[in-house]
Design an enzyme around this catalytic site. Sequence first.
Site, PDB file in Angstrom:
ATOM      1  N   GLU A 112       0.885  -1.167   0.000  1.00 51.54           N
ATOM      2  CA  GLU A 112       0.000   0.000   0.000  1.00 51.54           C
ATOM      3  C   GLU A 112       0.921   1.214   0.000  1.00 51.54           C
ATOM      4  OE1 GLU A 112      -1.335   3.196   2.180  1.00 51.54           O
ATOM      5  OE2 GLU A 112      -1.885   1.588   3.569  1.00 51.54           O
ATOM      6  N   CYS A 145      -2.307   8.134   4.370  1.00 48.96           N
ATOM      7  CA  CYS A 145      -2.276   7.634   2.999  1.00 48.96           C
ATOM      8  C   CYS A 145      -3.617   7.803   2.314  1.00 48.96           C
ATOM      9  CB  CYS A 145      -1.855   6.168   2.978  1.00 48.96           C
ATOM     10  SG  CYS A 145      -2.888   5.100   4.007  1.00 48.96           S
TER      11      CYS A 145
END
Length: 687
Positions: free
Chosen positions: A261, A300
């Site tokens: 990720e 994020c």
Amino acid sequence: MTLQSILPSYVRGTWWTPDTDAGAVEVRDASTGALVTQVSTAGLDLGRALDYARTVGQASLGALTFHQRAMLLKQLAQALTARKDELYELSSRAGATKADSWVDVDGGIGVLFTYSSKGRRELPNSQVYADGPAENLSKDGSFLGQHVYTRLPGVAVQINAFNFPVWGSLEKFAPAFLAGMPTVVKPATPTGYVAEAFVRILVESGLLPEGSLQLISGSVPDLFDHLRLGDLVGFTGSASTAERLRSHDSVQTGGVRFTSETDSINASVLGADAVPGSPEFDAYVKQLVVELTSKAGQKCTAIRRAIVPLPFVGEVISAVQSRIEERVVVGDPRADGVTMGPLASQAQRDEVLRQVLRLVDAGGELVIGGLDQPSVVRADGTRGTAPEGAFVTPLVLRFADAEAEEVHTVEAFGPVASILGYSDTADAARLVARGGGSLVTSVATHDTGIARDLVMGLAPYNGRVLVLDRDDARTSTGHGSPVPHLVHGGPGRAGGGEELGGIRAVLHHMQRTALQGSPTMLTAITGVWHQGAAVQEGAPHPFRKSLATLAIGDQLLSEPREVTLEDIEHFAEFTGDRFYAHMNEEAAAANPFFPGRVAHGYLLVSFAAGLFVDPDVGPVLANYGLENLRFVTPVSPGDSIRVALTAKQITPRETDDYGEVRWDALITNQHDAVVATYDVLTLVAKS
């Protein structure tokens, strides 16, 4: 919680620190610059730590069932909850406000609770997970195929980012633990001391199976050289680092699973119907400011591109400016009233400002905030600049040219967002796609047509899409908040990986295998009875057996019962179900599915219950449902039916004095043709 001068690692069942602090990396308070700890792995034998996980950790977790592991997750969550204030205090040194810590600490604890609950509800109390129904591979049913999941034999190495030292670790740890795979956590250096604290709490709880969790505090330069087939790496960090790790031979040819990720230029789209003053406009602005300032934008999932209708650009900027002025107070998280803390480190602050300058050079106009040292609230409550801290004020840029390449490719990982105007829905979707793949995009609209068009255009480029409107604005978990029930990850630039997603994440840590064999063999291996497998008939009635004596394959074969026209008509009048197939011979005969008037399906299921139920008080406590009900062959007046009831799956509950029993119910007629199939679910006493 007292920190040591060199942050320890937890390996091979003990706490370990280097013999020397030479070369150790200093970690400083994000607000004051004071030294917090030092980090080093000099002299650590990483290979032995991984072997310890593969042997001791695998053995201790492998001895437990899914439900036993799930119960331990709950207890671990309770242990963290009892001491979470210690984690809050440490998190404030990393720049986290109370609200930021709630997202990180309580969010991580919540993941443990969620996986504990889902594990007990959605997984069997065994060590093998059957995936879907069995496939009949032979005419006589003697050869079947079944997909099964078994745990990977290696270690789950979890490399985490600095922004969520608790949640980022626990959202990876929980599904790995539930799958039965030991974990080695490698936190990012700037906030590794917070991760060390939660691991220490778990170790001190005495609940961790031996070897199930290890912590590496510091660098791991030769990590991938020690990995092998059966191991798994879950990485969160930069795209460039992910690409370098993914290219290692252990991943390319060695069979090590790698999921990542990474960077994500997430977007939020304001629908054309969400005019200023509408609930959707207000919700959009509120969400944008939250994502801009929560964790100081170090998420994020934070919004990097605010994509709004061209006529609304100015009004969005004004509304965001007003909300920041009214609600955002930048400063030391330990000071009263502070709502946004510093970035995690001065190095992170400097990097964010460099990226902002790149955006400015690319045509971005800074319309909110400035690049100078901001005035902040210090820990003592006074206000002024704090150059020793990593403070940045919220920054919003406006791009007159929405096609500028940098706004879609440059991520300033802090309290930074850019506003772009769009002309129509197709244009908005196209701009979102320019991000090259994102973790999440949100859409603020109350128009279902706009929502549908945008989602269809956005979904292929996003791991998650949130539709925000007046109906869910108060209950929505928000643009930037992944939940353990749903997938977290995204395509393309976002890394192409998946985490969370409920039981999906557990299965990521297991191997799916196509198992072939006889019904008896598949039953023995999976713990789920298959048609054609061996059965045990005879007294006592299966409903007279507790979980202590009931066995998979215990079966009752009932006597036949004739179904009469009077039965059908009585059921129709009693229930009110007078559907023509049951009451009108001519109409029923004209139907391609029926030979004439037929019995109600639910009448047959009711008769079947009468044929197999034992009426006395006993081990069977309750019937709580039917599943997978299918009607196969119609039953005409004068036909007879009988039922075979077989114990299909037995699932004791770890915390209760009863368990769940799934029974295979097969109704056949006088010609042995299948009339109906379904599963009966009951709760049965353990003794």
